[in-house]
Design a protein around this motif. Structure first.
Motif, PDB file in Angstrom:
ATOM      1  N   ALA A  31      48.214  48.531  30.543  1.00 50.40           N
ATOM      2  CA  ALA A  31      48.604  49.498  29.516  1.00 50.40           C
ATOM      3  C   ALA A  31      49.968  49.154  28.916  1.00 50.40           C
ATOM      4  O   ALA A  31      50.183  49.330  27.707  1.00 50.40           O
ATOM      5  CB  ALA A  31      48.627  50.913  30.104  1.00 50.40           C
ATOM      6  N   SER A  32      50.875  48.647  29.736  1.00 50.92           N
ATOM      7  CA  SER A  32      52.220  48.329  29.250  1.00 50.92           C
ATOM      8  C   SER A  32      52.315  46.983  28.550  1.00 50.92           C
ATOM      9  O   SER A  32      53.075  46.833  27.594  1.00 50.92           O
ATOM     10  CB  SER A  32      53.207  48.335  30.421  1.00 50.92           C
ATOM     11  OG  SER A  32      53.340  49.630  30.956  1.00 50.92           O
ATOM     12  N   PHE A  33      51.559  45.998  29.049  1.00 49.47           N
ATOM     13  CA  PHE A  33      51.754  44.623  28.579  1.00 49.47           C
ATOM     14  C   PHE A  33      50.505  43.948  28.014  1.00 49.47           C
ATOM     15  O   PHE A  33      50.580  42.823  27.545  1.00 49.47           O
ATOM     16  CB  PHE A  33      52.301  43.753  29.719  1.00 49.47           C
ATOM     17  CG  PHE A  33      53.616  44.224  30.245  1.00 49.47           C
ATOM     18  CD1 PHE A  33      54.781  44.053  29.510  1.00 49.47           C
ATOM     19  CD2 PHE A  33      53.694  44.863  31.464  1.00 49.47           C
ATOM     20  CE1 PHE A  33      55.994  44.496  29.992  1.00 49.47           C
ATOM     21  CE2 PHE A  33      54.910  45.310  31.961  1.00 49.47           C
ATOM     22  CZ  PHE A  33      56.062  45.134  31.220  1.00 49.47           C
ATOM     23  N   GLY A  34      49.336  44.606  28.100  1.00 50.10           N
ATOM     24  CA  GLY A  34      48.107  44.000  27.604  1.00 50.10           C
ATOM     25  C   GLY A  34      47.562  42.908  28.498  1.00 50.10           C
ATOM     26  O   GLY A  34      46.705  42.128  28.096  1.00 50.10           O
ATOM     27  N   SER A  35      48.039  42.823  29.718  1.00 50.65           N
ATOM     28  CA  SER A  35      47.580  41.805  30.665  1.00 50.65           C
ATOM     29  C   SER A  35      46.156  42.106  31.124  1.00 50.65           C
ATOM     30  O   SER A  35      45.674  43.215  31.019  1.00 50.65           O
ATOM     31  CB  SER A  35      48.516  41.768  31.876  1.00 50.65           C
ATOM     32  OG  SER A  35      48.616  43.064  32.444  1.00 50.65           O
ATOM     33  N   GLY A  36      45.507  41.077  31.625  1.00 58.84           N
ATOM     34  CA  GLY A  36      44.164  41.274  32.182  1.00 58.84           C
ATOM     35  C   GLY A  36      43.136  40.428  31.470  1.00 58.84           C
ATOM     36  O   GLY A  36      43.484  39.582  30.643  1.00 58.84           O
ATOM     37  N   PRO A  37      41.873  40.672  31.811  1.00 56.83           N
ATOM     38  CA  PRO A  37      41.373  41.634  32.788  1.00 56.83           C
ATOM     39  C   PRO A  37      41.790  41.250  34.214  1.00 56.83           C
ATOM     40  O   PRO A  37      42.155  40.102  34.468  1.00 56.83           O
ATOM     41  CB  PRO A  37      39.857  41.561  32.626  1.00 56.83           C
ATOM     42  CG  PRO A  37      39.602  40.163  32.154  1.00 56.83           C
ATOM     43  CD  PRO A  37      40.791  39.822  31.298  1.00 56.83           C
ATOM     44  N   TYR A  64      44.019  40.222  40.473  1.00 54.08           N
ATOM     45  CA  TYR A  64      44.555  39.064  39.762  1.00 54.08           C
ATOM     46  C   TYR A  64      44.216  39.174  38.277  1.00 54.08           C
ATOM     47  O   TYR A  64      43.060  39.398  37.922  1.00 54.08           O
ATOM     48  CB  TYR A  64      43.923  37.770  40.280  1.00 54.08           C
ATOM     49  CG  TYR A  64      44.011  37.570  41.763  1.00 54.08           C
ATOM     50  CD1 TYR A  64      45.111  36.943  42.339  1.00 54.08           C
ATOM     51  CD2 TYR A  64      42.983  37.994  42.599  1.00 54.08           C
ATOM     52  CE1 TYR A  64      45.187  36.746  43.712  1.00 54.08           C
ATOM     53  CE2 TYR A  64      43.047  37.805  43.972  1.00 54.08           C
ATOM     54  CZ  TYR A  64      44.145  37.180  44.521  1.00 54.08           C
ATOM     55  OH  TYR A  64      44.217  36.991  45.874  1.00 54.08           O
ATOM     56  N   GLY A  65      45.209  38.982  37.424  1.00 50.97           N
ATOM     57  CA  GLY A  65      44.986  39.005  35.988  1.00 50.97           C
ATOM     58  C   GLY A  65      45.937  38.039  35.300  1.00 50.97           C
ATOM     59  O   GLY A  65      46.884  37.538  35.909  1.00 50.97           O
ATOM     60  N   GLN A  66      45.687  37.798  34.036  1.00 52.35           N
ATOM     61  CA  GLN A  66      46.512  36.874  33.271  1.00 52.35           C
ATOM     62  C   GLN A  66      47.492  37.655  32.410  1.00 52.35           C
ATOM     63  O   GLN A  66      47.136  38.663  31.796  1.00 52.35           O
ATOM     64  CB  GLN A  66      45.636  35.984  32.385  1.00 52.35           C
ATOM     65  CG  GLN A  66      46.333  34.778  31.836  1.00 52.35           C
ATOM     66  CD  GLN A  66      46.665  33.736  32.900  1.00 52.35           C
ATOM     67  OE1 GLN A  66      46.062  33.692  33.967  1.00 52.35           O
ATOM     68  NE2 GLN A  66      47.643  32.904  32.603  1.00 52.35           N
TER      69      GLN A  66
END
Length: 180
Positions: A31-37, A64-66
């Motif tokens: 939600a804060s940084f758009g990381s993932g999935p 684990y996400g990117q």
């Protein structure tokens, strides 16, 4: 600090935070940084684990996400056994925060010795079910966190590629996915 030439000058591959709830942390980071999935792996199977030279049972789960060019991990430990996690975040204390950054090294045993010679002693050595060993060296006195060391194998690099590839052109749907 150990010579980057000796360690191949390899970059940080992963940043990991110790948290009480891996899914909640992954959702908040997304939600804060758009990381993932994020891919969750509950109760990661280990063949064995040693904490500061003593065999221990080590039960943990990870997500684990990117995040841009680096993998992000959120990790929690189940139980009160001694571990590199509990060295920084004592069991039952509720504390959370940055735990380690991961590096790939050419030779794990040599890297452990090199870091040890630089006042970053081996805190934990473990082997996952696939046979891959990893180590946490205690860099808290100089860096404020542990370092996680791996030798890159086809399985390990394939996992990192899978997480990175899932983030390419990701539409934001299904942010938490289960591996096991």
């Amino acid at each position: 600090m150990p010579s980057t030439k000796r360690l191949g000058g390899l970059p940080i591959r992963q940043i990991a935070w110790f948290v009480p709830d891996i899914e909640r942390a992954a959702r908040a980071h997304n939600a804060s940084f758009g990381s993932g999935p994020f891919f969750t792996f509950h109760h990661v199977p280990l063949n064995w684990s040693e904490h500061r030279g003593k065999r221990v049972s080590h039960d943990h789960s990870s997500a684990y996400g990117q995040w841009g060019d680096v993998m992000v991990e959120f990790v929690t430990q189940h139980g009160d056994n001694p571990s590199a996690f509990h060295d920084m975040f004592p069991a039952g204390g509720g504390a959370q925060g940055l735990h380690h950054m991961a590096l790939w090294v050419d030779d794990l045993d040599t890297a452990i010795a090199d870091f040890g010679a630089q006042d970053m002693p081996l805190a934990q050595l473990s082997e996952v079910a696939s046979g891959t060993r990893y180590a946490f060296v205690d860099a808290t006195a100089s860096l404020g966190h542990m370092l996680e060391l791996y030798e890159p194998s086809d399985q390990l690099t394939g996992f990192y590629e899978m997480v990175r590839d899932a983030a390419k052109d990701w539409d934001g749907s299904d942010p938490i996915r289960t591996l096991n």
